[in-house]
Scaffold this motif. Sequence first.
Motif, PDB file in Angstrom:
ATOM      1  N   SER A 208     -15.410 -20.074  12.660  1.00  0.00           N
ATOM      2  CA  SER A 208     -14.689 -19.341  11.621  1.00  0.00           C
ATOM      3  C   SER A 208     -15.482 -18.139  11.142  1.00  0.00           C
ATOM      4  N   SER A 246      -8.071  -9.923   8.730  1.00  0.00           N
ATOM      5  CA  SER A 246      -8.271 -11.193   8.036  1.00  0.00           C
ATOM      6  C   SER A 246      -6.968 -11.899   7.691  1.00  0.00           C
ATOM      7  N   GLY A 247      -5.832 -11.345   8.076  1.00  0.00           N
ATOM      8  CA  GLY A 247      -4.556 -11.967   7.783  1.00  0.00           C
ATOM      9  C   GLY A 247      -4.311 -13.214   8.610  1.00  0.00           C
ATOM     10  N   SER A 248      -3.285 -13.932   8.293  1.00  0.00           N
ATOM     11  CA  SER A 248      -2.954 -15.166   9.007  1.00  0.00           C
ATOM     12  C   SER A 248      -2.685 -14.877  10.478  1.00  0.00           C
ATOM     13  N   GLY A 249      -3.390 -15.571  11.350  1.00  0.00           N
ATOM     14  CA  GLY A 249      -3.218 -15.388  12.783  1.00  0.00           C
ATOM     15  C   GLY A 249      -3.914 -14.166  13.344  1.00  0.00           C
TER      16      GLY A 249
END
Length: 264
Positions: A208, A246-249
């Motif tokens: 991550s 940094s957004g989702s997906g």
Amino acid sequence: MKNWTLILMLLALSAIVLSGCSDDNTVTPVDPPELGFAGSDRCATCHTATHEMWAVSGHPYKLTPIDGGPPTGVFPAFSGFGSAPIEPPAGTTWDDFSYTIGGYGWKMRWIQNDGFIYTPASGQNQWNFENESWGDYNAGETKAYNCGACHTTGWEGSDDGVAENNHDGMEGFVGTFFAGGVHCEKCHGMGSQHAYSPGNYAMVLDDSSELCGRCHTRDAENHIAASSGFIKHHEQYDEWLHSPHSGSGAPGCNTCHDTHASVK
């Protein structure tokens, strides 16, 4: 009749086998070692290619010991110190220092034998490899070394003011550590049990961006730190956090970067 004969033979064989067993020759499984650090050299016995990449990256060289002489041959040949070895600041010798901070990329600082960072008022306390010039890192200030949370592996901070509890009993070195620099177990966790039985004890595999952000950040609230209109260094996580990535997906740090490899 044949079945009874077979059963009797099996019973007799069992009696013979059991009569030969005793507590003296019973094999007891060996207990795994206590969870602790195994060291990157142990990791290299199986993860050879990954270890070779890591060994020439910047991570191992955040804190390099000095043993009475320059760390010649320690840094990769293409690194700052490796390609352009330098002498310590004027008026000092290698004997005056216990560690160097950096030296892989664009700067090098020194830690004195008492554990404090070398910060004379003269300003000659940081060598910048990129432009071959001296800098004045906190000139004239007293700077204890408390950077181990990101510069070492296995850092345990010590804030009790007792020098004996610090690394090598140095007053200004306020903590202890397992290894200088960022080694395998800094990110993957202690590996003694994994080294003992890899199949039974898995290592941490956290890819991550948040893991990178533990050290590659400057602001505790993840603002983008800037000074005089310029973004400061080592706040890559903060920049990523405020970008579309940094957004989702969206891609994270490890989508583009191999954390084991050099960026030079």
